[in-house]
Design an enzyme around this catalytic site. Structure first.
Site, PDB file in Angstrom:
ATOM      1  N   ASP A   9       0.702  -1.330  -0.176  1.00  0.00           N
ATOM      2  CA  ASP A   9      -0.025   0.082   0.089  1.00  0.00           C
ATOM      3  C   ASP A   9       0.997   1.104  -0.065  1.00  0.00           C
ATOM      4  OD1 ASP A   9      -2.387   1.559   0.522  1.00  0.00           O
ATOM      5  OD2 ASP A   9      -1.876   1.832   2.456  1.00  0.00           O
ATOM      6  N   SER A  10       0.348   2.401  -0.087  1.00  0.00           N
ATOM      7  CA  SER A  10       1.148   3.676  -0.019  1.00  0.00           C
ATOM      8  C   SER A  10       1.601   3.891   1.432  1.00  0.00           C
ATOM      9  CB  SER A  10       0.256   4.713  -0.589  1.00  0.00           C
ATOM     10  OG  SER A  10      -0.975   5.108   0.462  1.00  0.00           O
ATOM     11  N   CYS A  72      -4.762  -1.717  -1.537  1.00  0.00           N
ATOM     12  CA  CYS A  72      -4.847  -0.062  -1.694  1.00  0.00           C
ATOM     13  C   CYS A  72      -5.875  -0.171  -2.664  1.00  0.00           C
ATOM     14  CB  CYS A  72      -3.392   0.475  -2.312  1.00  0.00           C
ATOM     15  SG  CYS A  72      -3.658   1.995  -2.763  1.00  0.00           S
ATOM     16  N   GLU A 155      -2.809   8.816   8.398  1.00  0.00           N
ATOM     17  CA  GLU A 155      -1.450   8.618   8.155  1.00  0.00           C
ATOM     18  C   GLU A 155      -0.459   9.386   9.075  1.00  0.00           C
ATOM     19  OE1 GLU A 155       1.362   5.934   6.397  1.00  0.00           O
ATOM     20  OE2 GLU A 155      -0.922   6.150   5.841  1.00  0.00           O
ATOM     21  N   CYS A 189     -10.944   2.840   0.275  1.00  0.00           N
ATOM     22  CA  CYS A 189      -9.640   3.145   0.558  1.00  0.00           C
ATOM     23  C   CYS A 189      -9.184   2.333   1.839  1.00  0.00           C
ATOM     24  CB  CYS A 189      -9.486   4.541   0.751  1.00  0.00           C
ATOM     25  SG  CYS A 189      -7.794   5.138   1.235  1.00  0.00           S
ATOM     26  N   HIS A 191      -7.330   2.713   4.077  1.00  0.00           N
ATOM     27  CA  HIS A 191      -6.874   3.467   5.422  1.00  0.00           C
ATOM     28  C   HIS A 191      -8.372   3.594   5.988  1.00  0.00           C
ATOM     29  CE1 HIS A 191      -3.162   4.847   3.659  1.00  0.00           C
ATOM     30  NE2 HIS A 191      -2.763   5.242   4.713  1.00  0.00           N
TER      31      HIS A 191
HETATM   32  N1  DGL Z   1      -4.804   3.155   1.115  1.00  0.00           N
HETATM   33  C1  DGL Z   1      -4.769   3.770  -0.030  1.00  0.00           C
HETATM   34  C2  DGL Z   1      -6.031   3.361  -0.684  1.00  0.00           C
HETATM   35  O1  DGL Z   1      -6.508   2.309  -0.318  1.00  0.00           O
HETATM   36  C3  DGL Z   1      -4.133   4.853  -0.344  1.00  0.00           C
HETATM   37  C4  DGL Z   1      -4.362   6.352   0.140  1.00  0.00           C
HETATM   38  C5  DGL Z   1      -3.435   7.230  -0.544  1.00  0.00           C
HETATM   39  O2  DGL Z   1      -2.137   6.749  -0.590  1.00  0.00           O
HETATM   40  O3  DGL Z   1      -3.760   8.290  -1.115  1.00  0.00           O
HETATM   41  O4  DGL Z   1      -6.610   4.042  -1.774  1.00  0.00           O
END
Ligand code: DGL
Length: 268
Positions: A9-10, A72, A155, A189, A191
């Site tokens: 993931d990011s 992600c 984050e 997302c 997150h």
């Molecule tokens: N966790 C990520 C997603 O599911 C990326 C969030 C990001 O880096 O902007 O989209």
């Protein structure tokens, strides 16, 4: 099979998938990569996201992964193009994203056929979630909203359930979807499951689709079907790599995964 599962993931978002994987498949070794140096992905162009995703897949491939999970939402919307790059028999490695499993679950749970999606700007703009839902059931009405500030806030440590800034911003993003009378909301997302309690306060009667849970369940099924499950009898090991081993990343991972997870933090 003693090879690990690769997850990327990011940043810490993909750990929502890892947490469910550890719960469902406790004997699996997992190698995780968080691209913290280049986070967030959500506002980047399609071309850049594909490039970053290919680099992450390549890294996990070098770690001998038997299966890779794009944990992600943003990357999962461009996964078909990533798969084309890794189509050669040299790689021969299955890659699973979070869009398919989340959409299948949402369609199966929605009673009024009105599904909402929240995600990053790139994920929402791609309309990929909508495309996949309509393919499963063309009668479903889809309403979506991009939430550019949520992943960076999470984050950066604004994820506690009593955080007013986070709650106010999340409400601004979710309110328009509630007005459409959705009964199911995809947290598009990875997150967002971290702030599930905040979201369920804003949308108390809505079924929330946790992409982490949906993807881990699908992965468990696919590993069993393709006979790729671990032979280990002892608990699996979780190794975390980050492109920038920031204090935030170390703290967030410990906080999020809990002390009981046996984890190793490594430099990229
Ligand atoms: N966790 C990520 C997603 O599911 C990326 C969030 C990001 O880096 O902007 O989209």
């Amino acid at each position: 099979m003693l090879k690990p599962i690769g997850v990327f993931d990011s940043g810490i978002g993909g750990l929502t998938v890892v947490r469910e994987m550890v719960r469902l498949m406790p004997h699996e070794d997992i190698v995780y990569f968080g691209d913290t140096a280049r986070m967030p992905y959500g506002g980047k162009s399609r071309k850049t996201i594909i490039k970053y995703a290919c680099e992450s897949v390549d890294f996990l491939y070098s770690k001998n992964a038997k299966f890779i999970v794009a944990a992600c939402g943003t990357v999962s919307t461009v996964l078909e193009e990533v798969l084309k790059v890794f189509a050669s028999p040299k790689y021969n490695i299955p890659i699973l994203g979070v869009v398919g499993p989340s959409c299948e679950l949402a369609v199966s749970l929605s009673k009024n056929h009105k599904i909402g999606i929240i995600g990053t700007v790139s994920a929402i703009r791609s309309e990929h979630y909508k495309f996949v839902i309509k393919k499963i059931d063309p009668n479903v009405q889809v309403f979506q909203n991009a939430c550019p500030m949520l992943a960076p806030l999470i984050e950066n440590g604004f994820s506690r359930k009593n955080d007013k800034t986070l709650a106010n911003i999340a409400e601004i993003y979710i309110e328009p979807l509630l007005k459409e009378k959705i009964d199911t909301l995809i947290l598009g997302c990875t997150h967002y499951p971290i702030i599930k309690e905040v979201i369920s306060k804003i949308a108390p009667s809505i079924k929330l689709i946790d992409s982490g849970q949906a993807a881990a369940k699908k992965l468990c099924h696919l590993l069993t079907k393709s006979k790729l499950t671990s032979d280990k009898k002892t608990p699996g090991e979780l190794t975390l790599y980050a492109s920038d081993l920031t204090e935030n990343f170390s703290e967030n991972t410990k906080l999020f995964l809990g002390k009981e997870t046996k984890l190793k933090l490594c430099k990229f």
